[in-house]
Every structure is written in C-alpha cells, then in structure tokens.
Design a protein around this motif. Structure first.
Motif, PDB file in Angstrom:
ATOM      1  N   LEU A  29       0.702  -1.214  -0.262  1.00 43.06           N
ATOM      2  CA  LEU A  29       0.112   0.065  -0.062  1.00 43.06           C
ATOM      3  C   LEU A  29       0.986   1.266  -0.019  1.00 43.06           C
ATOM      4  O   LEU A  29       0.615   2.430  -0.480  1.00 43.06           O
ATOM      5  N   ASN A  69       1.722   2.297  -3.566  1.00 39.67           N
ATOM      6  CA  ASN A  69       0.652   2.841  -4.254  1.00 39.67           C
ATOM      7  C   ASN A  69       0.311   4.363  -4.012  1.00 39.67           C
ATOM      8  O   ASN A  69      -0.012   4.791  -2.941  1.00 39.67           O
ATOM      9  N   PHE A 108      -3.006   5.209  -2.194  1.00 35.61           N
ATOM     10  CA  PHE A 108      -3.059   4.380  -0.906  1.00 35.61           C
ATOM     11  C   PHE A 108      -2.209   4.505   0.033  1.00 35.61           C
ATOM     12  O   PHE A 108      -2.180   4.278   1.205  1.00 35.61           O
ATOM     13  N   LEU A 156      -2.575   6.132   3.734  1.00 40.76           N
ATOM     14  CA  LEU A 156      -3.451   5.375   4.722  1.00 40.76           C
ATOM     15  C   LEU A 156      -2.664   4.661   5.476  1.00 40.76           C
ATOM     16  O   LEU A 156      -3.274   3.989   6.622  1.00 40.76           O
ATOM     17  N   PRO A 158      -9.846   2.869   2.966  1.00 40.33           N
ATOM     18  CA  PRO A 158      -9.746   4.042   2.101  1.00 40.33           C
ATOM     19  C   PRO A 158     -11.019   5.107   2.479  1.00 40.33           C
ATOM     20  O   PRO A 158     -11.059   6.392   2.184  1.00 40.33           O
ATOM     21  N   PHE A 189      -7.318  10.503   1.285  1.00 41.94           N
ATOM     22  CA  PHE A 189      -7.578   9.827   0.068  1.00 41.94           C
ATOM     23  C   PHE A 189      -8.379  10.718  -0.811  1.00 41.94           C
ATOM     24  O   PHE A 189      -9.529  11.182  -0.244  1.00 41.94           O
ATOM     25  N   TYR A 204     -11.619   9.433  -6.375  1.00 46.22           N
ATOM     26  CA  TYR A 204     -10.985   8.398  -6.918  1.00 46.22           C
ATOM     27  C   TYR A 204     -11.838   7.234  -7.670  1.00 46.22           C
ATOM     28  O   TYR A 204     -11.222   6.733  -8.931  1.00 46.22           O
ATOM     29  N   ASN A 257     -10.513  -1.278  -5.368  1.00 51.01           N
ATOM     30  CA  ASN A 257     -10.301  -1.142  -4.032  1.00 51.01           C
ATOM     31  C   ASN A 257      -8.950  -1.746  -3.905  1.00 51.01           C
ATOM     32  O   ASN A 257      -8.991  -3.318  -3.368  1.00 51.01           O
ATOM     33  N   HIS A 258      -7.766  -1.192  -3.917  1.00 49.35           N
ATOM     34  CA  HIS A 258      -6.521  -1.917  -3.749  1.00 49.35           C
ATOM     35  C   HIS A 258      -6.121  -2.430  -2.212  1.00 49.35           C
ATOM     36  O   HIS A 258      -5.547  -3.389  -2.190  1.00 49.35           O
ATOM     37  N   TYR A 259      -6.744  -1.576  -1.321  1.00 47.60           N
ATOM     38  CA  TYR A 259      -6.829  -1.948  -0.185  1.00 47.60           C
ATOM     39  C   TYR A 259      -7.262  -3.343   0.228  1.00 47.60           C
ATOM     40  O   TYR A 259      -6.594  -4.205   0.762  1.00 47.60           O
TER      41      TYR A 259
END
Length: 404
Positions: free
Chosen positions: A223, A226, A229, A232, A242, A251, A255, A359-361
C-alpha cells in the motif's frame, strides 16, 4: 450476526487511551512458526465458573503467538449489545455481563492476559459485538449518552488521528453468540493492524483470518507503493480503510468517479442482471438512476465514499429485496467487476480487482491471507469471500494473535 453496516455506523466517534509505552519483545521460538501457531489451541478447555441459572457461556481462549510482545503487555475486551434487552454491555472474564451506565467506571472492561500461557475466559450467550485486543496500553471505552439519552460505549477509532489512543496498537474481531450458535469473523473493514486468527470448535474445527507469514509487512509495503493508498499507512501501527481516508483528508474523494461514470454509461444502453437472495432482477440506468424490476428501490449514482463504505446511494436495507441487490452492487464496485460482465455477482475471484481503479486496499488484504478470504469492505461476504465462520453447537472460540 449483526449486519456489517450496523457495526460500521452504530457507534459514536470512538475514543481510546494514551499512546504505547516501551515494550519488551518476547522470545521468538525457533522452527517453523506457522506450524506452531495453533499448537496451543488443540485442546478444548473447560467452561469457566459462571452464575447458576444463566445461559451457558462459550469458552474463549486468547493465545499470544506474536513472539514479540509478552502477555503482560496485552489486554482484551468483550463489548457489544445484549440481544435480549438491546442495552450496551461488556463481559467479564467469567462470561458474566455488566450493563454500561452513565457515570460508572469503565476501567473493568479491560481484561489482562494471564502472566504466562493461554488466557481462558468466556463469551456470554445472547450477546453481539466485538473482541478487542490492545498491545502496550489499555484502550479507554468511555460511557456516554447516545442520541436517545441511553448509556453507550464509545469504541476506539484507530482511523481518527485526534482520538485518544490513536497510537495504541489494537485490533478487533466481531461475533454474535446466541441460542442458534456462534457467528464470527475477523475484519479489516475499518483498518488492519494486528494479524488475528479465529478458531471455532463445535460441529467442526474451523479457522479463518490467518495472514500468511510476513503478510503484515507485505500489506504495509504494497500500500505504501501505491501513491493514492500510501497515506492510509500509519507508521507501523495500522493501515486505515480508504473510506476513512476520505474522511481524514488522506484519500481522493473522486477516486472512483471514472469507473462509476463508465458503469452508468454502460448500463444506460444495456441491462445489468443481479442474482441475490434467491431472486434474479434486471436493472438499467434511466433518468440518472439504476432502476431494477422486482420491486427493488432505484439506486442513484454513488460517490467514491458510497462505494468504499457500501452506503449512501448504495445503502442496503435489511428488507430481503433492495438490500441484497445493494450488497452485490457494492461488491461489484469494490472489486471492479461491473464492467467485465453484465451478470453479477462475479463468482471467480481471479477476475476481481483487475481494473486500475479498484479497491487496492481490499485486494492487497486478500492477497496476503492464507485462503484468500478477508473482510476488506462491508460486503466482502458476497460470493463467500469474507473471513467468516459459524457453528451451531460451538464448544470453544480461540483468538490467536499471530506473528508479526
């Protein structure tokens, strides 16, 4: 089980205690640590003494396998709602329940681990809530009046920078324990800090939530790499979700806008089919809203915040009609599958998180759990992707603080 959104929105702004003090690392044993994670959880323990005439509590075993913090540096807390009265309560170590009261001392909520070995406690029957763990300092569960003037607990909020205890290393799992059984999950919906594993004995022997070896460091690193992100990540303490990042100004609030626009454009010219709760409904964007047949309420165009929280324009009422469709839409947006197929939910996890706007988280969390299951957003249980287990004749719940 409490609706996941009820847990997200049911509490007041949370407050915790002051920051972590110095901690001494416990000795890490040699050998394969994964093989040893559950070594101390094989035996089902005896139920602790409890008040005669009350429903039998469920044995709870807390296992410290962090290999860097001693038991004396760790506390746990069993807090939630009494399902019979609707009042907010906390459990003592023996499984008895205490109602929260305005002006009362909340110091007894924290339960220290035993000096050495595993800690045996109990969870009351007829309670739904959370089990928190904190490391290095206690959490402060303050008792305040809710909107109706009733006493309520303020839960910790690791995603609120100014909240007391923001620096305290802590995390939690969720549960409902009633006459039908035990229903529980690890969760990263709000944040990820301490890698936790749940093991539930009963009709079967189930585990969930295990982060792969080195997974916590890998999650933080992925994270941080990125740009959107990276903010975060809060030092080495936690990563916040996020949606909370938007609220904290960390954030971008727009997005998801390009992806949302593309979805709205596509389904203005073609139908979206959703299978949910045993029903199949078809929707199309008209007049700016995604409108389905079958009595489903229309969905206005969501914001980025709505997507991450699965709320607002994507709110899911507990009605068996609109709610299940909203859950599928929330999952489709977070996993970015709404443009890859007009039939939802997408059942193949290999198709999730493929779009650049996703949602890469949640993606990173799933990539670093043992079986790919995690609770990265509120409706991650769609298509059975959540770190959730249940048992209808439970005999013991074990919560393991795993290595990190």
């Amino acid at each position: 089980m409490l609706n996941r959104r009820a847990l997200l929105t049911g509490g007041a702004a949370a407050l915790a205690c002051a920051g972590v003090g110095g901690v001494a690392a416990a000795t890490r044993p040699d050998g394969a640590r994964r093989a040893s994670l559950l070594a101390a959880t094989q035996e089902v323990v005896d139920i602790p003494a409890h008040t005669p005439g009350t429903p039998l509590p469920l044995p709870l075993v807390i296992v410290n396998h962090t290999y860097r913090y001693a038991n004396r540096e760790i506390w746990f807390y069993v807090v939630g709602t009494d399902l019979g009265t609707g009042r907010q309560v906390y459990a003592r170590a023996d499984g008895s329940v205490a109602e929260v009261a305005l002006g009362a001392d909340s110091g007894g909520i924290a339960i220290p681990l035993v000096a050495d070995g595993d800690t045996v406690a109990a969870i009351p029957t007829g309670m739904s809530g959370r089990i928190y763990v904190s490391i290095g300092a206690r959490l402060d569960f303050r008792i305040v009046a809710d909107g109706a003037g009733r006493p309520a607990l303020q839960y910790p909020a690791g995603w609120v920078r100014d909240a007391p205890g923001h620096a305290v290393l802590h995390d939690f799992v969720e549960f409902t324990h009633n006459a039908a059984g035990m229903f529980c999950n690890t969760t990263m919906v709000d944040m990820f800090s301490v890698p936790l594993l749940l093991r539930l004995h009963g009709d079967g022997d189930q585990t969930t939530g295990q982060v792969v070896p080195g997974g916590r460091d890998a999650i933080f690193a992925a994270l941080r790499a990125n740009p959107a992100f990276a903010p975060l990540v809060t030092g080495d303490v936690r990563v916040i979700a996020p949606g909370h990042g938007i609220e904290a100004g960390l954030f971008p609030a727009t997005y998801y806008d390009p992806y949302i626009d593309a979805v709205w454009s596509r389904y203005a010219s073609g139908g979206l089919t959703v299978d949910a709760a045993g029903r199949r409904v078809t929707g199309r964007v008209a007049g700016g809203a995604l409108t389905f047949d079958g009595g489903v309420a229309p969905f206005r165009r969501p914001s980025t915040r709505d997507v991450f929280f699965c709320d607002g324009a994507l709110a899911a009422p507990n009605d068996g009609v609109t709610g299940p469709v909203a859950a599928v839409l929330g999952a489709g947006f977070n996993r970015s599958t709404l443009l890859t197929g007009a039939a939802q939910p997408a059942g193949d996890p290999g198709t999730y998180y493929r779009d650049a706007v996703t949602n890469h988280y949640a993606r990173v969390l799933h990539e670093h759990t043992d079986n790919g299951r995690a609770y990265g957003f509120a409706f991650d249980d769609v298509a059975a992707q959540a770190s959730y287990i249940e048992d209808h004749t439970p005999s013991q719940l074990t919560l393991v603080l795993t290595p990190f």
